[in-house]
Write a protein that holds these residues in place. Structure first.
Motif, PDB file in Angstrom:
ATOM      1  N   TYR A  88      -5.984  -5.994   2.758  1.00  0.00           N
ATOM      2  CA  TYR A  88      -5.934  -5.827   1.306  1.00  0.00           C
ATOM      3  C   TYR A  88      -7.072  -4.921   0.832  1.00  0.00           C
ATOM      4  CZ  TYR A  88      -5.511  -6.811  -3.647  1.00  0.00           C
ATOM      5  OH  TYR A  88      -5.354  -6.666  -5.009  1.00  0.00           O
ATOM      6  N   ILE A  89      -8.262  -5.137   1.367  1.00  0.00           N
ATOM      7  CA  ILE A  89      -9.408  -4.296   0.994  1.00  0.00           C
ATOM      8  C   ILE A  89      -9.118  -2.835   1.354  1.00  0.00           C
ATOM      9  CG2 ILE A  89     -11.831  -3.769   1.527  1.00  0.00           C
ATOM     10  CD1 ILE A  89     -12.208  -6.871   1.859  1.00  0.00           C
ATOM     11  N   ILE A  90      -8.567  -2.598   2.526  1.00  0.00           N
ATOM     12  CA  ILE A  90      -8.222  -1.225   2.939  1.00  0.00           C
ATOM     13  C   ILE A  90      -7.186  -0.633   1.980  1.00  0.00           C
ATOM     14  CG2 ILE A  90      -7.157   0.186   4.755  1.00  0.00           C
ATOM     15  CD1 ILE A  90     -10.033  -0.741   5.390  1.00  0.00           C
ATOM     16  N   GLN A  91      -6.171  -1.409   1.631  1.00  0.00           N
ATOM     17  CA  GLN A  91      -5.135  -0.926   0.706  1.00  0.00           C
ATOM     18  C   GLN A  91      -5.727  -0.531  -0.644  1.00  0.00           C
ATOM     19  OE1 GLN A  91      -2.129  -4.005   0.432  1.00  0.00           O
ATOM     20  NE2 GLN A  91      -1.838  -4.023   2.649  1.00  0.00           N
ATOM     21  N   VAL A  92      -6.612  -1.366  -1.166  1.00  0.00           N
ATOM     22  CA  VAL A  92      -7.235  -1.066  -2.462  1.00  0.00           C
ATOM     23  C   VAL A  92      -8.107   0.181  -2.351  1.00  0.00           C
ATOM     24  CG1 VAL A  92      -8.834  -1.920  -4.236  1.00  0.00           C
ATOM     25  CG2 VAL A  92      -7.114  -3.454  -3.256  1.00  0.00           C
ATOM     26  N   ARG A  93      -8.841   0.304  -1.243  1.00  0.00           N
ATOM     27  CA  ARG A  93      -9.674   1.503  -1.040  1.00  0.00           C
ATOM     28  C   ARG A  93      -8.825   2.766  -0.969  1.00  0.00           C
ATOM     29  NH1 ARG A  93     -14.057  -1.221   2.420  1.00  0.00           N
ATOM     30  NH2 ARG A  93     -15.640  -1.373   0.816  1.00  0.00           N
ATOM     31  N   THR A  98      -6.726   7.777  -3.435  1.00  0.00           N
ATOM     32  CA  THR A  98      -5.704   8.674  -3.992  1.00  0.00           C
ATOM     33  C   THR A  98      -6.074   9.066  -5.418  1.00  0.00           C
ATOM     34  OG1 THR A  98      -4.259   6.878  -4.755  1.00  0.00           O
ATOM     35  CG2 THR A  98      -3.826   7.758  -2.570  1.00  0.00           C
ATOM     36  N   GLN A  99      -6.620   8.138  -6.169  1.00  0.00           N
ATOM     37  CA  GLN A  99      -7.048   8.427  -7.538  1.00  0.00           C
ATOM     38  C   GLN A  99      -8.178   9.456  -7.540  1.00  0.00           C
ATOM     39  OE1 GLN A  99      -8.387   5.001  -9.761  1.00  0.00           O
ATOM     40  NE2 GLN A  99      -9.341   6.271 -11.314  1.00  0.00           N
ATOM     41  N   LEU A 100      -9.179   9.249  -6.688  1.00  0.00           N
ATOM     42  CA  LEU A 100     -10.310  10.177  -6.629  1.00  0.00           C
ATOM     43  C   LEU A 100      -9.876  11.569  -6.174  1.00  0.00           C
ATOM     44  CD1 LEU A 100     -13.043   7.810  -5.110  1.00  0.00           C
ATOM     45  CD2 LEU A 100     -12.747   8.484  -7.508  1.00  0.00           C
ATOM     46  N   LEU A 101      -8.967  11.631  -5.201  1.00  0.00           N
ATOM     47  CA  LEU A 101      -8.453  12.924  -4.737  1.00  0.00           C
ATOM     48  C   LEU A 101      -7.676  13.620  -5.850  1.00  0.00           C
ATOM     49  CD1 LEU A 101      -7.262  11.941  -1.138  1.00  0.00           C
ATOM     50  CD2 LEU A 101      -9.326  13.228  -1.755  1.00  0.00           C
ATOM     51  N   SER A 102      -6.921  12.848  -6.618  1.00  0.00           N
ATOM     52  CA  SER A 102      -6.159  13.409  -7.737  1.00  0.00           C
ATOM     53  C   SER A 102      -7.074  13.940  -8.832  1.00  0.00           C
ATOM     54  CB  SER A 102      -5.227  12.351  -8.330  1.00  0.00           C
ATOM     55  OG  SER A 102      -4.265  11.961  -7.390  1.00  0.00           O
ATOM     56  N   GLU A 103      -8.264  13.375  -8.913  1.00  0.00           N
ATOM     57  CA  GLU A 103      -9.236  13.810  -9.917  1.00  0.00           C
ATOM     58  C   GLU A 103     -10.077  14.991  -9.435  1.00  0.00           C
ATOM     59  OE1 GLU A 103     -11.373  10.209 -10.765  1.00  0.00           O
ATOM     60  OE2 GLU A 103      -9.679   9.346 -11.871  1.00  0.00           O
ATOM     61  N   GLY A 104      -9.789  15.494  -8.212  1.00  0.00           N
ATOM     62  CA  GLY A 104     -10.456  16.694  -7.725  1.00  0.00           C
ATOM     63  C   GLY A 104     -11.554  16.484  -6.702  1.00  0.00           C
ATOM     64  N   MET A 105     -11.827  15.255  -6.329  1.00  0.00           N
ATOM     65  CA  MET A 105     -12.852  15.006  -5.316  1.00  0.00           C
ATOM     66  C   MET A 105     -12.367  15.484  -3.957  1.00  0.00           C
ATOM     67  SD  MET A 105     -14.885  11.407  -5.320  1.00  0.00           S
ATOM     68  CE  MET A 105     -15.881  11.077  -6.740  1.00  0.00           C
ATOM     69  N   PHE A 126      -5.351   6.006   5.812  1.00  0.00           N
ATOM     70  CA  PHE A 126      -4.639   6.682   4.733  1.00  0.00           C
ATOM     71  C   PHE A 126      -3.236   7.077   5.193  1.00  0.00           C
ATOM     72  CE2 PHE A 126      -3.455   9.899   1.705  1.00  0.00           C
ATOM     73  CZ  PHE A 126      -4.160   9.613   0.553  1.00  0.00           C
ATOM     74  N   LYS A 127      -3.153   7.665   6.384  1.00  0.00           N
ATOM     75  CA  LYS A 127      -1.856   8.112   6.901  1.00  0.00           C
ATOM     76  C   LYS A 127      -0.927   6.931   7.160  1.00  0.00           C
ATOM     77  CE  LYS A 127       0.444  11.314   9.875  1.00  0.00           C
ATOM     78  NZ  LYS A 127       0.325  12.549  10.594  1.00  0.00           N
ATOM     79  N   GLN A 128      -1.469   5.815   7.651  1.00  0.00           N
ATOM     80  CA  GLN A 128      -0.645   4.628   7.883  1.00  0.00           C
ATOM     81  C   GLN A 128      -0.022   4.132   6.584  1.00  0.00           C
ATOM     82  OE1 GLN A 128      -3.461   2.000   9.796  1.00  0.00           O
ATOM     83  NE2 GLN A 128      -2.492   2.272  11.792  1.00  0.00           N
ATOM     84  N   LEU A 129      -0.789   4.171   5.491  1.00  0.00           N
ATOM     85  CA  LEU A 129      -0.304   3.645   4.220  1.00  0.00           C
ATOM     86  C   LEU A 129       0.499   4.655   3.407  1.00  0.00           C
ATOM     87  CD1 LEU A 129      -3.422   1.591   3.132  1.00  0.00           C
ATOM     88  CD2 LEU A 129      -1.196   0.693   3.774  1.00  0.00           C
ATOM     89  N   LYS A 130       0.117   5.927   3.471  1.00  0.00           N
ATOM     90  CA  LYS A 130       0.734   6.948   2.611  1.00  0.00           C
ATOM     91  C   LYS A 130       1.678   7.894   3.343  1.00  0.00           C
ATOM     92  CE  LYS A 130      -1.326   5.682  -1.137  1.00  0.00           C
ATOM     93  NZ  LYS A 130      -0.534   5.169  -2.242  1.00  0.00           N
ATOM     94  N   GLY A 131       1.617   7.906   4.670  1.00  0.00           N
ATOM     95  CA  GLY A 131       2.506   8.777   5.436  1.00  0.00           C
ATOM     96  C   GLY A 131       1.998  10.192   5.623  1.00  0.00           C
ATOM     97  N   ILE A 132       0.896  10.523   4.983  1.00  0.00           N
ATOM     98  CA  ILE A 132       0.257  11.837   5.133  1.00  0.00           C
ATOM     99  C   ILE A 132      -1.253  11.631   5.164  1.00  0.00           C
ATOM    100  CG2 ILE A 132       2.094  13.189   4.031  1.00  0.00           C
ATOM    101  CD1 ILE A 132       0.509  13.191   1.447  1.00  0.00           C
ATOM    102  N   THR A 133      -1.975  12.651   5.621  1.00  0.00           N
ATOM    103  CA  THR A 133      -3.435  12.549   5.671  1.00  0.00           C
ATOM    104  C   THR A 133      -4.014  12.742   4.274  1.00  0.00           C
ATOM    105  OG1 THR A 133      -3.803  14.901   6.022  1.00  0.00           O
ATOM    106  CG2 THR A 133      -3.443  13.535   8.008  1.00  0.00           C
TER     107      THR A 133
END
Length: 146
Positions: A88-93, A98-105, A126-133
């Motif tokens: 769960y902690i990994i999922q939340v992280r 994804t939010q931080l990357l979307s904000e330009g980080m 990240f890849k396990q949960l989202k399917g991409i790096t």
């Protein structure tokens, strides 16, 4: 879009048109909805996780918050959330990443911000949960695909 709004304000009888606005990302609300749980101890643990996701969080840290043994906390958490505390902690992280990357980080900045110590582990999770790096995700955000 601004012109359309201006036109409608100036002339309420003006012809309307549909405008499709695609979201850039989803932001998880920091409200009590996140912690809604029938078990008050699990709710307290969830609140702590979400409020401290940028810090290193161990199961022992969470055990110290509630009057439960480690085993009982892990069992009740799994029953309530259908996943382990660690997962769960990994999922939340990753969601926060994804939010931080979307904000330009950058990927490395987001990893540091979230307390990840190894970029390879970040990318794998990240890849396990989202399917991409994370890098692929960030590139797609830049291209407007997310």
């Amino acid at each position: 879009m601004a012109r359309l709004i201006d036109r409608i304000i100036r002339d309420p009888e003006a012809e309307r048109e549909d405008v499709m606005v695609w979201p850039t990302h989803i932001v998880t609300r920091q409200s009590t909805d996140i912690y809604a749980n029938n078990d008050p101890h699990i709710a307290e643990v969830l609140k702590y996780i979400h409020e401290n996701i940028s810090q290193k969080i161990s199961v022992d840290d969470l055990v110290s918050l509630v009057p439960l043994s480690r085993r009982l906390l892990e069992t009740r958490f799994k029953r309530s959330m259908s996943t382990s505390i660690y997962d769960y902690i990994i999922q939340v992280r990753i969601e926060k990443m994804t939010q931080l990357l979307s904000e330009g980080m950058s990927v490395s900045e987001a990893a540091v911000e979230l307390g990840f110590s190894d970029i390879k582990n970040v990318s794998r999770s990240f890849k396990q949960l989202k399917g991409i790096t994370p890098s692929e995700y960030r590139q797609q955000v830049i291209q407007g695909k997310f």
